[in-house]
Scaffold this active site. Structure first.
Site, PDB file in Angstrom:
ATOM      1  N   TYR A 155      41.112  -0.927 -48.739  1.00 24.62           N
ATOM      2  CA  TYR A 155      41.803   0.105 -49.512  1.00 24.62           C
ATOM      3  C   TYR A 155      40.893   0.526 -50.659  1.00 24.62           C
ATOM      4  O   TYR A 155      40.760  -0.175 -51.652  1.00 24.62           O
ATOM      5  CB  TYR A 155      43.120  -0.443 -50.051  1.00 24.62           C
ATOM      6  CG  TYR A 155      44.191   0.590 -50.271  1.00 24.62           C
ATOM      7  CD1 TYR A 155      43.888   1.937 -50.495  1.00 24.62           C
ATOM      8  CD2 TYR A 155      45.528   0.220 -50.253  1.00 24.62           C
ATOM      9  CE1 TYR A 155      44.879   2.872 -50.693  1.00 24.62           C
ATOM     10  CE2 TYR A 155      46.545   1.156 -50.460  1.00 24.62           C
ATOM     11  CZ  TYR A 155      46.214   2.471 -50.674  1.00 24.62           C
ATOM     12  OH  TYR A 155      47.202   3.406 -50.878  1.00 24.62           O
ATOM     13  N   LYS A 199      40.490   3.117 -46.010  1.00 29.96           N
ATOM     14  CA  LYS A 199      41.411   4.128 -46.496  1.00 29.96           C
ATOM     15  C   LYS A 199      41.032   4.469 -47.926  1.00 29.96           C
ATOM     16  O   LYS A 199      40.883   3.569 -48.762  1.00 29.96           O
ATOM     17  CB  LYS A 199      42.848   3.621 -46.446  1.00 29.96           C
ATOM     18  CG  LYS A 199      43.855   4.536 -47.168  1.00 29.96           C
ATOM     19  CD  LYS A 199      45.260   3.993 -47.023  1.00 29.96           C
ATOM     20  CE  LYS A 199      46.223   4.686 -47.952  1.00 29.96           C
ATOM     21  NZ  LYS A 199      47.613   4.222 -47.746  1.00 29.96           N
ATOM     22  N   LYS A 201      42.144   6.369 -51.372  1.00 27.66           N
ATOM     23  CA  LYS A 201      43.217   6.997 -52.139  1.00 27.66           C
ATOM     24  C   LYS A 201      42.682   8.274 -52.764  1.00 27.66           C
ATOM     25  O   LYS A 201      41.784   8.241 -53.609  1.00 27.66           O
ATOM     26  CB  LYS A 201      43.708   6.049 -53.224  1.00 27.66           C
ATOM     27  CG  LYS A 201      44.782   6.630 -54.132  1.00 27.66           C
ATOM     28  CD  LYS A 201      46.085   6.901 -53.376  1.00 27.66           C
ATOM     29  CE  LYS A 201      46.830   5.624 -53.082  1.00 27.66           C
ATOM     30  NZ  LYS A 201      48.110   5.871 -52.387  1.00 27.66           N
ATOM     31  N   ASP A 229      44.315   9.610 -48.275  1.00 29.52           N
ATOM     32  CA  ASP A 229      45.706   9.708 -48.725  1.00 29.52           C
ATOM     33  C   ASP A 229      45.777  10.335 -50.117  1.00 29.52           C
ATOM     34  O   ASP A 229      45.605   9.648 -51.119  1.00 29.52           O
ATOM     35  CB  ASP A 229      46.337   8.307 -48.749  1.00 29.52           C
ATOM     36  CG  ASP A 229      47.714   8.304 -49.397  1.00 29.52           C
ATOM     37  OD1 ASP A 229      48.350   9.363 -49.444  1.00 29.52           O
ATOM     38  OD2 ASP A 229      48.151   7.221 -49.842  1.00 29.52           O
ATOM     39  N   PRO A 230      46.078  11.640 -50.207  1.00 31.28           N
ATOM     40  CA  PRO A 230      46.196  12.288 -51.519  1.00 31.28           C
ATOM     41  C   PRO A 230      47.615  12.261 -52.099  1.00 31.28           C
ATOM     42  O   PRO A 230      47.882  12.926 -53.102  1.00 31.28           O
ATOM     43  CB  PRO A 230      45.757  13.715 -51.228  1.00 31.28           C
ATOM     44  CG  PRO A 230      46.224  13.949 -49.833  1.00 31.28           C
ATOM     45  CD  PRO A 230      46.079  12.631 -49.115  1.00 31.28           C
ATOM     46  N   ASN A 231      48.533  11.508 -51.471  1.00 28.96           N
ATOM     47  CA  ASN A 231      49.896  11.365 -51.991  1.00 28.96           C
ATOM     48  C   ASN A 231      50.590  12.700 -52.256  1.00 28.96           C
ATOM     49  O   ASN A 231      51.163  12.927 -53.318  1.00 28.96           O
ATOM     50  CB  ASN A 231      49.927  10.512 -53.250  1.00 28.96           C
ATOM     51  CG  ASN A 231      49.825   9.026 -52.956  1.00 28.96           C
ATOM     52  OD1 ASN A 231      48.897   8.365 -53.397  1.00 28.96           O
ATOM     53  ND2 ASN A 231      50.770   8.489 -52.204  1.00 28.96           N
ATOM     54  N   GLU A 254      46.913  11.037 -44.422  1.00 29.61           N
ATOM     55  CA  GLU A 254      48.191  10.504 -44.910  1.00 29.61           C
ATOM     56  C   GLU A 254      48.771  11.372 -46.025  1.00 29.61           C
ATOM     57  O   GLU A 254      48.105  11.620 -47.030  1.00 29.61           O
ATOM     58  CB  GLU A 254      47.986   9.075 -45.416  1.00 29.61           C
ATOM     59  CG  GLU A 254      49.265   8.438 -45.953  1.00 29.61           C
ATOM     60  CD  GLU A 254      49.037   7.018 -46.453  1.00 29.61           C
ATOM     61  OE1 GLU A 254      49.864   6.545 -47.244  1.00 29.61           O
ATOM     62  OE2 GLU A 254      48.024   6.397 -46.068  1.00 29.61           O
ATOM     63  N   ASN A 277      54.113   7.616 -45.913  1.00 29.52           N
ATOM     64  CA  ASN A 277      54.964   6.598 -46.516  1.00 29.52           C
ATOM     65  C   ASN A 277      55.768   7.241 -47.644  1.00 29.52           C
ATOM     66  O   ASN A 277      56.335   6.546 -48.475  1.00 29.52           O
ATOM     67  CB  ASN A 277      54.159   5.420 -47.062  1.00 29.52           C
ATOM     68  CG  ASN A 277      53.405   5.762 -48.322  1.00 29.52           C
ATOM     69  OD1 ASN A 277      52.305   6.296 -48.268  1.00 29.52           O
ATOM     70  ND2 ASN A 277      53.991   5.469 -49.488  1.00 29.52           N
ATOM     71  N   ASP A 301      56.950  -0.159 -44.854  1.00 25.49           N
ATOM     72  CA  ASP A 301      56.785  -1.060 -45.996  1.00 25.49           C
ATOM     73  C   ASP A 301      58.101  -1.810 -46.090  1.00 25.49           C
ATOM     74  O   ASP A 301      59.144  -1.209 -46.356  1.00 25.49           O
ATOM     75  CB  ASP A 301      56.517  -0.259 -47.270  1.00 25.49           C
ATOM     76  CG  ASP A 301      56.213  -1.137 -48.477  1.00 25.49           C
ATOM     77  OD1 ASP A 301      56.860  -2.196 -48.618  1.00 25.49           O
ATOM     78  OD2 ASP A 301      55.356  -0.762 -49.293  1.00 25.49           O
ATOM     79  N   HIS A 328      52.232   0.355 -44.937  1.00 26.64           N
ATOM     80  CA  HIS A 328      51.857   0.768 -46.282  1.00 26.64           C
ATOM     81  C   HIS A 328      51.793  -0.454 -47.185  1.00 26.64           C
ATOM     82  O   HIS A 328      52.353  -1.504 -46.891  1.00 26.64           O
ATOM     83  CB  HIS A 328      52.899   1.770 -46.782  1.00 26.64           C
ATOM     84  CG  HIS A 328      52.887   2.008 -48.254  1.00 26.64           C
ATOM     85  ND1 HIS A 328      53.751   1.371 -49.124  1.00 26.64           N
ATOM     86  CD2 HIS A 328      52.126   2.819 -49.017  1.00 26.64           C
ATOM     87  CE1 HIS A 328      53.521   1.778 -50.349  1.00 26.64           C
ATOM     88  NE2 HIS A 328      52.541   2.662 -50.319  1.00 26.64           N
ATOM     89  N   SER A 329      51.091  -0.300 -48.298  1.00 24.00           N
ATOM     90  CA  SER A 329      50.966  -1.390 -49.259  1.00 24.00           C
ATOM     91  C   SER A 329      51.099  -0.831 -50.663  1.00 24.00           C
ATOM     92  O   SER A 329      50.733   0.309 -50.926  1.00 24.00           O
ATOM     93  CB  SER A 329      49.600  -2.064 -49.097  1.00 24.00           C
ATOM     94  OG  SER A 329      49.213  -2.727 -50.271  1.00 24.00           O
ATOM     95  N   ASN A 330      51.640  -1.654 -51.552  1.00 22.91           N
ATOM     96  CA  ASN A 330      51.582  -1.375 -52.969  1.00 22.91           C
ATOM     97  C   ASN A 330      51.042  -2.625 -53.630  1.00 22.91           C
ATOM     98  O   ASN A 330      50.751  -3.620 -52.971  1.00 22.91           O
ATOM     99  CB  ASN A 330      52.958  -0.988 -53.520  1.00 22.91           C
ATOM    100  CG  ASN A 330      52.869  -0.086 -54.734  1.00 22.91           C
ATOM    101  OD1 ASN A 330      52.091  -0.341 -55.641  1.00 22.91           O
ATOM    102  ND2 ASN A 330      53.657   0.972 -54.741  1.00 22.91           N
ATOM    103  N   ARG A 411      56.306   0.060 -64.267  1.00 25.11           N
ATOM    104  CA  ARG A 411      55.043   0.689 -63.907  1.00 25.11           C
ATOM    105  C   ARG A 411      55.143   2.188 -64.127  1.00 25.11           C
ATOM    106  O   ARG A 411      56.090   2.842 -63.685  1.00 25.11           O
ATOM    107  CB  ARG A 411      54.690   0.393 -62.448  1.00 25.11           C
ATOM    108  CG  ARG A 411      53.370   1.057 -62.056  1.00 25.11           C
ATOM    109  CD  ARG A 411      52.940   0.738 -60.659  1.00 25.11           C
ATOM    110  NE  ARG A 411      51.938   1.694 -60.222  1.00 25.11           N
ATOM    111  CZ  ARG A 411      51.385   1.713 -59.023  1.00 25.11           C
ATOM    112  NH1 ARG A 411      51.746   0.831 -58.117  1.00 25.11           N
ATOM    113  NH2 ARG A 411      50.487   2.617 -58.702  1.00 25.11           N
TER     114      ARG A 411
END
Length: 432
Positions: A155, A199, A201, A229-231, A254, A277, A301, A328-330, A411
């Site tokens: 990641y 991957k 971010k 992954d640009p969210n 993503e 996700n 997730d 997915h991961s956080n 957070r």
């Protein structure tokens, strides 16, 4: 009704902690120097203790306390009762909104989603205790493993060398703010953990800069699967342009755009698979997304979906509709990584390597850290999850939470960014 003493819950312990987190960048801002997690312990009448882990932000803590108070007298095997019980005893979380979660970048946050994330930690703890009571690994309780190892992906993040004002714990990774920095980061992930896919971010810099970074990765690691992954930071038009420019090297793209409708527009204009996700994180969101063919890969997730058993149900639905599935991961600790690995081992249609933030985390609450070998984790056959709490580490991380003045207990990546850029406001989407 007769209860088995080794299955009857007599005590539930909740321990919120703050764990160190590097200055990793995303479209909303930057990770805080410390991030909250909640450790859950479920103890039975005979002293068997199961452990679980979930988000530790304030909006999760009160429903977690209410559910913890209601569990004594129940059995750890009564997993189907967890969601109804939570719905009965837990007041709706106070801090929910229709905006994208600025910390987890999960998509729209709702009270039901918060409750599922709470339940997920309790379900894992109950499964851990049940496995220990029966002498079985969690994967056996989920139907049995179909693989002995689970693939994980490196990641990669744009990041600063350190947090603003020197806050937090320091590391030796250095900054990664351009293609050269991203490639150097990837080389270290390969060298130290053996990862064979990457991957990145995205959503941090203008798309052309991130296209250049992916191209640099493709040149440095020819043939290795890549994801970006640009969210949800891009417009439909920008998403299609990036898909066209990187379609020959990306495994999937993503969440390039936010909302199911926008993802469907992108999907209709490209052959590059789209993963999510953000727009599919509950069963209720599946029909629209699948009917519109908005996504080709769902990144599960178990924290989002309400646990490990729901993750398997999601995988079955994806298999039925011909949609790929991965994870997915956080920011998570070793308990959650163990849970991810157990359920991933039981999913036949796990089409892609799973995400994991774990290499970025230097602190943990288990006695023995997980070790990636060749980018994989071995699936434990020990009873339960196969992890043991490190009481000393748990107490130290809880003490950090107690000593915090409240500024880090939730957070907030935008708030963290304002320490470096006082005028920062999380960008509205589409950002580009």
């Amino acid at each position: 009704m007769t209860h088995r003493r080794d299955l009857t819950i007599t005590d539930v312990r909740l321990t919120p902690v703050l764990i160190s987190d590097p200055p990793l960048l995303n479209t909303q801002g930057v990770h805080q120097p410390f991030t909250p997690r909640l450790i859950i312990e479920v103890t039975t009448e005979t002293g068997i203790t199961g452990v679980g882990e979930t988000y530790g932000d304030a909006r999760y803590l009160e429903p977690a306390r209410q559910l913890a108070d209601a569990l004594p007298g129940c059995e750890v095997s009564d997993l189907n009762n967890l969601v109804p019980l939570a719905g009965l005893v837990c007041a709706p979380p106070q801090e929910t909104s229709d905006a994208v979660d600025a910390g987890g970048l999960r998509g729209v946050q709702t009270a039901d989603k918060v409750l599922l994330s709470v339940v997920s930690g309790f379900e894992v703890a109950c499964l851990d205790a049940l496995g220990k009571a029966l002498g079985l690994p969690v994967h056996a309780l989920l139907g049995g493993k179909v693989r002995d190892t689970v693939d994980y992906s490196a990641y990669l993040f744009y990041r600063w060398a350190e947090h603003p004002d020197g806050q937090g714990l320091k590391d030796d990774w250095g900054a990664a703010l351009d293609p050269e920095g991203v490639v150097a980061q990837a080389r270290r992930f390969v060298r130290e953990y053996g990862f064979t896919s990457f991957k990145l971010k995205g959503g941090v810099f203008p798309p052309d800069e991130e296209i250049a970074a992916v191209r640099a990765l493709a040149a440095a690691f020819p043939g290795m699967p890549l994801r970006l992954d640009p969210n949800g930071a891009w417009s439909v038009e920008t998403s299609l342009r990036v898909a066209d420019e990187l379609g020959d090297v990306l495994e999937y793209l993503e969440d390039p755009a936010s909302t199911t409708a926008r993802m469907a527009e992108v999907a209709a204009g490209t052959d590059l698979p789209l993963a999510t996700n953000m727009c599919v994180t509950t069963f209720e969101e599946i029909p629209e997304a699948f009917a519109q063919e908005a996504v080709q890969v769902v990144l599960s997730d178990h924290h989002y979906w309400g646990g490990l058993r729901n993750t398997r149900e999601l995988a079955a639905l994806c298999r039925t509709f011909g949609v790929g599935v991965s994870m997915h991961s956080n920011t998570h600790l070793g308990i959650s990584l163990a849970a991810m690995t157990h359920v991933a081992a039981t999913v036949p249609n796990l089409h892609h390597a799973c995400d994991s933030h774990y290499p970025w985390q230097t602190e943990d609450v288990i006695t023995r850290r997980h070790e990636f070998r060749g980018g994989r984790l071995a699936v434990s056959d020990a009873p339960g999850l196969g992890v043991e709490l490190d009481r000393t580490a748990l107490e130290a991380l809880h003490r950090r939470w107690l000593d915090d003045d409240g500024g880090l207990r939730d957070r907030d990546d935008a708030k963290a960014m304002r320490r470096a850029e006082p005028g920062w406001v999380s960008p509205s989407v589409p950002r580009w």
